[in-house]
Design an enzyme around this catalytic site. Structure first.
Site, short mmCIF file in Angstrom:
data_model
loop_
_atom_site.label_atom_id
_atom_site.label_comp_id
_atom_site.label_asym_id
_atom_site.label_seq_id
_atom_site.Cartn_x
_atom_site.Cartn_y
_atom_site.Cartn_z
N HIS A 251 2.43 -9.08 16.02
CA HIS A 251 3.37 -7.99 16.35
C HIS A 251 2.67 -6.66 16.57
O HIS A 251 3.31 -5.68 16.95
CB HIS A 251 4.37 -7.86 15.20
CG HIS A 251 3.70 -7.46 13.92
ND1 HIS A 251 2.87 -8.33 13.22
CD2 HIS A 251 3.69 -6.30 13.24
CE1 HIS A 251 2.40 -7.70 12.16
NE2 HIS A 251 2.87 -6.48 12.13
N ASP B 175 0.42 -6.89 3.12
CA ASP B 175 0.07 -5.90 4.14
C ASP B 175 -1.03 -4.96 3.65
O ASP B 175 -1.00 -4.48 2.51
CB ASP B 175 1.34 -5.08 4.47
CG ASP B 175 1.14 -4.13 5.61
OD1 ASP B 175 0.89 -4.60 6.73
OD2 ASP B 175 1.24 -2.90 5.39
N ASN C 211 0.79 -1.23 0.00
CA ASN C 211 0.00 0.00 0.00
C ASN C 211 0.82 1.28 0.00
O ASN C 211 0.40 2.29 -0.54
CB ASN C 211 -0.93 -0.01 1.22
CG ASN C 211 -1.80 1.22 1.29
OD1 ASN C 211 -2.64 1.42 0.41
ND2 ASN C 211 -1.58 2.06 2.28
N HIS C 212 2.01 1.22 0.64
CA HIS C 212 2.78 2.45 0.84
C HIS C 212 4.26 2.15 0.90
O HIS C 212 4.66 1.00 1.09
CB HIS C 212 2.35 3.11 2.16
CG HIS C 212 2.25 2.13 3.29
ND1 HIS C 212 1.07 1.53 3.67
CD2 HIS C 212 3.20 1.58 4.09
CE1 HIS C 212 1.28 0.70 4.67
NE2 HIS C 212 2.57 0.70 4.94
N GLU D 259 -3.78 -9.49 4.70
CA GLU D 259 -4.06 -8.76 5.93
C GLU D 259 -5.17 -7.76 5.60
O GLU D 259 -4.94 -6.70 5.04
CB GLU D 259 -2.84 -8.00 6.44
CG GLU D 259 -3.11 -7.47 7.85
CD GLU D 259 -2.67 -6.04 8.11
OE1 GLU D 259 -2.73 -5.62 9.28
OE2 GLU D 259 -2.29 -5.31 7.18
N TYR E 178 -6.65 -1.08 1.05
CA TYR E 178 -6.53 0.37 0.82
C TYR E 178 -5.82 0.75 -0.47
O TYR E 178 -5.36 1.89 -0.61
CB TYR E 178 -5.78 1.01 2.01
CG TYR E 178 -6.25 0.49 3.35
CD1 TYR E 178 -7.50 0.86 3.83
CD2 TYR E 178 -5.47 -0.38 4.09
CE1 TYR E 178 -7.95 0.37 5.05
CE2 TYR E 178 -5.91 -0.87 5.32
CZ TYR E 178 -7.15 -0.49 5.79
OH TYR E 178 -7.59 -0.97 6.99
N LEU E 179 -5.69 -0.18 -1.41
CA LEU E 179 -4.82 0.10 -2.56
C LEU E 179 -5.35 1.22 -3.47
O LEU E 179 -4.58 1.97 -4.04
CB LEU E 179 -4.60 -1.17 -3.40
CG LEU E 179 -3.96 -2.36 -2.66
CD1 LEU E 179 -3.59 -3.46 -3.65
CD2 LEU E 179 -2.73 -1.95 -1.85
N ASP F 51 1.06 6.67 0.43
CA ASP F 51 0.40 5.57 -0.30
C ASP F 51 0.84 5.56 -1.76
O ASP F 51 0.96 6.62 -2.39
CB ASP F 51 -1.12 5.76 -0.27
CG ASP F 51 -1.76 5.09 0.93
OD1 ASP F 51 -1.15 5.13 2.02
OD2 ASP F 51 -2.88 4.55 0.78
#
Ligand code: NOJ
Ligand code: CA
Length: 557
Positions: A308, A201, A103-104, A243, A205-206, A171
């Site tokens: 994590h 990950d 994404n970023h 995710e 939100y892409l 992003d």
């Protein structure tokens, strides 16, 4: 050929190279150190390792701020070290997946540096720019602890850039086909090294579209299917794990028709497991499966208790969220963002019975389990460390200096090792637990081994029995004629339960860990007693076996 559905039977283990073992004594874990501990992981029985990001990075989000996708951070070693690690893991029958941060990037990535330098730069369109910070107003802010907006003004670019996470993580712009291709090439780079797949990950939100919440958009799914296509065409047997911290109905499309992700984490289930045991009630857990749609045959859920990050409560609202904070994070120091930054053992008051119970649930409910490094020995956390660092401290190998993690001066460790009197490395470590046959570590190893013997855990159909006693969760897993009955007492007091096992009349429950045979199932309610937080794994065997007497007793003299 190996089974392309291997991930359905896998037991995953999540670790950070930095946190696992320091091979060169500089206070930071590295690939050489990790190689030395592969025998341990093989002994434990886990079959797929998930490595957190190990790429060059300014580490302002522990490596999720990538500055170079096709290299190894020098602190962790070289590409050669990585290749050797991968070979050694494969030799021991373990697969390896790593994070793909789609994404970023970090704002230190050369792409961003070039993009911000001029509107004419070739990389400008790799990121999402705007003259105003008023676009995409419906998108929520994810890191509410630290971020005020999803837009940040860049004085160099003279424009706002879009970011769903930290402001130092711009992003990427997936509307740009050149960027789309660049990310596919990055994937191929690692798969060509022999990697077995990716934990992808932040996939919801892409893409961004005005008027939407900018999550789970059709354009995002279309791109993710392209990634899958590349895998299917050139890298069969490798996997993609999503995710997507979303409600199950919104995660379901990430499996597509079996042509998008192979796996996805089940985020909303995780806090319900903690809720179930705290409220001594199976309803929150069973209800979550009622909300979980079926997934294609070639797909699998990934179940976890801790990772994590903070124990996210994004998928718990209102009373449930309040209750979770009340039950598990009364001290505000334990809270991060929308969640609780603690490890498994401290969350459960270091109560071995509860730790076993919850592990048993993730081992027996539908999906493949993931163990977070250190949780197999009941490691503690340090709520005084910033961000989520309290659950990212050095692995505790022994009672030696720095818990056997590193030979360095303790002040040089990347984070201080846990040293309190309950969870500190003096008392809680791999070496001492390997020497104690009844340690949590030995128990985990045994459960992993038992799970691997029963394909129904990874592949079987699920039925809940919904007993009247709502403190006892009972479920059946069925695969190819094999039937498993799993019964868990979520309460801290002894319980009796009546189970309707009528459909299995004539079968004999055989307890899987000790091999004891229980009374044959009849039409009548099947009564079981369970110790506080006790549980049973039963194989419902077809017919009563021979009687178990042996020796001369009963024989004709
Ligand atoms: C999810 C990762 O698990 C988390 O650690 C990270 O901060 C965000 N994605 C942003 O990359
Ligand atoms: Ca090192």
């Amino acid at each position: 050929m190996t089974d392309p559905l291997w991930f359905k039977d896998a037991v995953f283990y999540e670790l950070h190279v930095k946190a696992f073992h320091d091979g060169n004594g500089d206070g930071i874990g590295d690939f050489r150190g990790l190689i030395e501990k592969l025998d341990y992981l093989e002994w434990l029985g886990v079959t797929c390792l998930w490595l957190l990001p190990f790429f060059p990075s300014p580490l302002r989000d522990d490596g999720y701020d990538v500055a170079n996708y096709v290299s190894i951070a020098p602190d962790y070693g070289s590409l050669e070290d990585f290749r050797e690690f991968l070979d050694e893991a494969h030799k021991r029958g373990m697969r390896v997946i790593v994070d793909l941060v789609l994404n970023h990037t970090s704002d230190q990535h050369p792409w961003f540096q070039e993009a911000r330098s001029s509107p004419q730069s070739a990389k400008r369109d790799y990121y999402v720019w705007s003259d105003t910070d008023k676009r995409y107003q419906k998108a929520r802010i994810i890191f509410i602890d630290t971020e005020k907006s999803n837009w940040t003004w860049d004085p160099v670019a003279q424009a706002y850039y879009w970011h769903r996470f930290f402001s130092h993580q711009p992003d990427l712009n997936y509307d740009n086909p050149v960027l789309q291709q660049a990310m596919l090439d990055i994937m191929s780079f690692w798969l060509d090294q022999g990697l077995d797949g990716f934990r992808c990950d932040a996939v919801p939100y892409l893409f961004e579209r005005e008027g939407t919440i900018c999550e789970n958009l059709p354009e995002t799914h279309a791109y993710l299917k392209k990634i899958r296509k590349r895998i299917d065409e050139a890298y069969q047997g490798r996997i993609l794990l999503a995710e997507a911290n979303q409600w199950p109905a919104d995660v379901r499309p990430y499996f597509g028709e079996g042509d998008e992700f192979h796996m996805a984490f089940h985020f909303p289930l995780m806090p319900r497991l903690f809720l179930g045991v705290r409220s001594e009630d199976w309803h929150p857990i069973v209800d979550m499966f009622t909300h979980t749609p079926p997934i294609p045959d070639n797909c699998q859920w990934c179940l976890f208790l801790r990772n994590h990050d903070e124990l996210t409560l994004e998928m718990c609202a209102g009373e449930e969220r309040d209750y979770m904070y009340y039950a598990y994070a009364r001290d505000p120091l334990m809270r991060r963002n929308i969640g609780i930054a603690r490890r498994l053992a401290p969350l459960l008051d270091n109560d071995r019975r509860k730790i076993e119970l919850l592990n048993s649930l993730v081992f027996t409910l539908p999906g493949s389990p993931i163990i977070y490094y250190g949780d197999e020995i009941g490691m503690g956390d340090n709520v005084h460390l910033g961000d989520r660092n309290g659950v990212r401290t050095p692995m505790q190998w022994s009672a030696d200096r720095n818990g056997g993690f590193s030979k360095t001066d303790p002040s040089k460790l990347y984070l201080p090792a846990i040293s309190d009197s309950v969870y500190g490395f003096n008392v809680t470590n791999v070496e001492s637990q390997r020497q104690a046959p009844h340690s949590l570590l030995h128990w985990m190893r045994q459960m992993i081994a038992r799970r691997k013997q029963q394909p129904a855990f990874g592949r079987g159909a699920l039925t809940f029995l919904r007993p009247k006693n709502d403190r006892v969760l009972a479920h059946i897993r069925e695969h190819g004629g094999n039937l498993l009955l799993l019964v868990h007492n979520l309460a801290g007091s002894a319980q009796s339960v009546d189970l309707d096992l009528g459909p299995f009349e004539g079968r004999v429950p055989v307890e899987l860990l000790g091999g004891s045979r229980f009374p044959v199932i009849s039409k009548r309610p099947y009564v079981l007693s369970l110790a506080p937080y006790g549980f049973y794994w039963f194989n419902l065997e077809q017919k009563p076996g021979d009687d178990l007497s042996y020796g001369m007793e009963g024989s004709v003299l």
